[in-house]
Design a protein around this motif. Structure first.
Motif, short mmCIF file in Angstrom:
data_model
loop_
_atom_site.label_atom_id
_atom_site.label_comp_id
_atom_site.label_asym_id
_atom_site.label_seq_id
_atom_site.Cartn_x
_atom_site.Cartn_y
_atom_site.Cartn_z
N MET A 14 0.84 -1.21 0.00
CA MET A 14 0.00 0.00 0.00
C MET A 14 0.87 1.25 0.00
O MET A 14 0.56 2.24 -0.68
CB MET A 14 -0.93 -0.02 1.22
N ASN A 15 1.97 1.21 0.78
CA ASN A 15 2.90 2.35 0.79
C ASN A 15 3.52 2.55 -0.59
O ASN A 15 3.68 3.68 -1.07
CB ASN A 15 3.98 2.15 1.85
N GLU A 16 3.90 1.43 -1.23
CA GLU A 16 4.49 1.51 -2.58
C GLU A 16 3.48 2.07 -3.58
O GLU A 16 3.82 2.86 -4.46
CB GLU A 16 4.96 0.12 -3.03
N MET A 17 2.22 1.64 -3.45
CA MET A 17 1.17 2.12 -4.36
C MET A 17 0.94 3.62 -4.19
O MET A 17 0.76 4.36 -5.17
CB MET A 17 -0.12 1.35 -4.10
N ASP A 24 2.67 9.84 -10.10
CA ASP A 24 1.87 9.68 -11.34
C ASP A 24 2.32 8.50 -12.19
O ASP A 24 2.15 8.51 -13.42
CB ASP A 24 1.88 10.97 -12.17
N ASP A 25 2.91 7.48 -11.55
CA ASP A 25 3.29 6.26 -12.27
C ASP A 25 2.10 5.29 -12.18
O ASP A 25 2.08 4.37 -11.36
CB ASP A 25 4.55 5.66 -11.64
N LEU A 26 1.11 5.51 -13.06
CA LEU A 26 -0.14 4.76 -12.96
C LEU A 26 0.02 3.30 -13.33
O LEU A 26 -0.68 2.44 -12.79
CB LEU A 26 -1.21 5.41 -13.85
N SER A 27 0.91 2.98 -14.26
CA SER A 27 1.11 1.58 -14.64
C SER A 27 1.67 0.78 -13.47
O SER A 27 1.27 -0.37 -13.22
CB SER A 27 2.05 1.49 -15.84
N ALA A 31 -0.12 -2.32 -11.27
CA ALA A 31 0.53 -3.61 -11.01
C ALA A 31 0.51 -3.93 -9.51
O ALA A 31 0.24 -5.07 -9.10
CB ALA A 31 1.96 -3.60 -11.53
N ILE A 32 0.76 -2.91 -8.69
CA ILE A 32 0.76 -3.14 -7.23
C ILE A 32 -0.65 -3.46 -6.75
O ILE A 32 -0.84 -4.29 -5.84
CB ILE A 32 1.31 -1.89 -6.50
N ALA A 37 -4.36 -7.57 -4.39
CA ALA A 37 -5.51 -8.47 -4.56
C ALA A 37 -5.10 -9.92 -4.32
O ALA A 37 -5.85 -10.71 -3.71
CB ALA A 37 -6.10 -8.31 -5.95
N GLU A 38 -3.88 -10.29 -4.76
CA GLU A 38 -3.39 -11.66 -4.54
C GLU A 38 -3.17 -11.92 -3.05
O GLU A 38 -3.50 -13.01 -2.53
CB GLU A 38 -2.09 -11.87 -5.31
N TYR A 39 -2.62 -10.93 -2.34
CA TYR A 39 -2.40 -11.09 -0.91
C TYR A 39 -3.73 -11.22 -0.15
O TYR A 39 -3.84 -11.98 0.83
CB TYR A 39 -1.61 -9.89 -0.36
N LYS A 40 -4.76 -10.47 -0.59
CA LYS A 40 -6.07 -10.57 0.04
C LYS A 40 -6.65 -11.98 -0.11
O LYS A 40 -7.27 -12.53 0.81
CB LYS A 40 -7.03 -9.54 -0.58
N GLU A 41 -6.46 -12.58 -1.29
CA GLU A 41 -6.90 -13.95 -1.51
C GLU A 41 -6.14 -14.93 -0.62
O GLU A 41 -6.69 -15.91 -0.11
CB GLU A 41 -6.72 -14.33 -2.98
N MET A 42 -4.85 -14.63 -0.41
CA MET A 42 -4.01 -15.49 0.43
C MET A 42 -4.52 -15.48 1.87
O MET A 42 -4.57 -16.51 2.55
CB MET A 42 -2.54 -15.01 0.38
N ILE A 43 -4.97 -14.28 2.34
CA ILE A 43 -5.51 -14.18 3.70
C ILE A 43 -6.75 -15.04 3.84
O ILE A 43 -6.95 -15.74 4.84
CB ILE A 43 -5.82 -12.71 4.05
#
Length: 420
Positions: A14-17, A24-27, A31-32, A37-43
């Motif tokens: 979240m800090n990186e995002m 303004d590095d939207l790409s 990606a972050i 979203a993958e980490y949320k699924e892992m939880i």
């Protein structure tokens, strides 16, 4: 990884995002977002595994141990729920910020494209003017014309005004609005594909009979109501317009919409006439014949008006009564402005209802449109570089009471020219 370790990773991401959004590095932010979203699924998976283990442990614990553990679990669950809720809220904030920045970036790109296109068009126009007349002042004068629509010193040696060809094009509209027969019939809105409408034509009413005291009520001899059944059908079509026609022709899109609207009117007219044409036709050659239909053939309870072709109208328009007065009179009460024998006259094209055709009576009591819906749509056909416009109507047209209207074939005998 444990659930706590995954939460730590989510916070780091979240800090990186946030840093990517700030720069303004939207790409990178996108990606972050996917990694979070993958980490949320892992939880979710870890929580499911933990619940399964706890269920097995509960089976082997004593009642006292289970009670104590239950209180501890409830406390931990509350804390964990609060933590997850906090993370979810922050993630939603970051995602909302990302979507906002993407929308702003898209809007800025579209603006730049339009500005580049405008600059390119202006350059092409100015270059074309320079070829026509090699004077620097023409360049500035034409720019002034584009901005302020002022014709100032924009002429060649021949006296012609220098105007780019694309500014002079227009779509020529030679269509006329079709007259609609559905204005004169009954329109019944329905909400189902099929059904029926009860109709009373007035023929079934009969006098009441005398009944002695306390005797049973007698039933009328005939059933006064009949059902008119309907079954809705769909009628539809579309027209494509090339992007070139829209860009090069002023009003092309509006014109096609008008054509589709007229197609709806033409469809309804055709279906109403299909019902009216099933009525018996009366051959009439004199005004007295018309009077017989109005005064005797049609019941007095029916309100009456004329619907007639141009040819019939023209024939009656030339006729006079015994006092030399024209039969067709102006009327301020009739919507059409004309009346004959005190009845309103509505005129339709010969091609629509027939050259010598007229109807007299009350069309609203004779024909009904069961109107289900009308739908229009527009979409872009990228493979054909075109806009497509569609219209669809759903209805059924039925006879209500054929005794309310008489169809007439009106022909005036040709007078023979005396010999000699």
């Amino acid at each position: 990884m444990t659930i706590d370790e995954v939460k730590v990773e989510i916070r780091n991401k979240m800090n990186e995002m946030q840093e990517a959004l700030d720069s303004d590095d939207l790409s990178k932010a996108e990606a972050i977002k996917a990694e979070i979203a993958e980490y949320k699924e892992m939880i979710k998976q870890l929580e499911a595994e933990l619940a399964e283990v706890e269920d097995k442990e509960e089976d082997s614990e004593t009642e006292v141990q289970a009670e104590e553990k239950s209180e501890e679990v409830e406390s931990e669950t509350r804390d964990e729920d609060d933590t997850i809720a906090e993370l979810e809220a922050k993630i939603k904030e970051l995602e909302a910020e990302l979507e906002k920045k993407k929308a702003e970036e898209s809007a800025e790109e579209n603006k730049n494209i339009e500005e580049e296109k405008g600059e390119r068009n202006m350059t092409e126009v100015v270059e074309r003017v320079t070829v026509l007349d090699n004077k620097e002042e023409v360049r500035s004068d034409f720019q002034n014309y584009i901005k302020n629509n002022e014709l100032r010193d924009l002429t060649t040696e021949s006296g012609a005004v220098i105007v780019p060809e694309y500014l002079a094009k227009e779509v020529q509209d030679f269509t006329d609005e079709l007259q609609a027969l559905d204005k004169h019939v009954t329109v019944e809105s329905v909400t189902t594909k099929s059904g029926s409408k009860p109709v009373y034509n007035g023929d079934a009413a009969s006098p009441l009979v005398s009944v002695a005291e306390l005797e049973e009520n007698p039933k009328l001899a005939v059933q006064p109501l009949t059902d008119v059944k309907f079954d809705i059908e769909t009628f539809r079509a579309y027209l494509p317009i090339s992007r070139e026609a829209i860009e090069d022709g002023i009003g092309a899109e509006t014109l096609v919409k008008k054509i589709l609207a007229e197609s709806v009117v033409a469809t309804r007219n055709a279906h109403i006439l299909a019902v009216l044409n099933t009525f018996d036709t009366k051959e009439v050659t004199t005004l007295d014949g018309l009077k017989d239909i109005i005064n005797v053939d049609l019941k007095t309870r029916h309100q009456k008006h004329f619907v007639m072709s141009q040819t019939v109208y023209n024939a009656i328009d030339k006729m006079k009564d015994n006092n030399g007065q024209y039969l067709l009179q102006n009327s301020i009460s009739a919507a059409s402005g004309k009346q004959v024998f005190g009845l309103e006259v509505v005129v339709f094209e010969d091609a629509l209802i027939g050259q010598n055709t007229a109807y007299v009576g009350n069309l609203a009591e004779a024909v009904v449109i069961f109107d289900r819906s009308q739908y229009s749509a527009q979409w872009t056909s990228y493979m054909h570089h075109a806009e497509c416009l569609m219209v669809a109507i759903r209805h059924d047209v039925k006879e209500l009471n054929k005794d309310a209207v008489r169809k007439i074939n009106f022909t005036v005998p040709v007078e023979e020219t005396p010999e000699g």
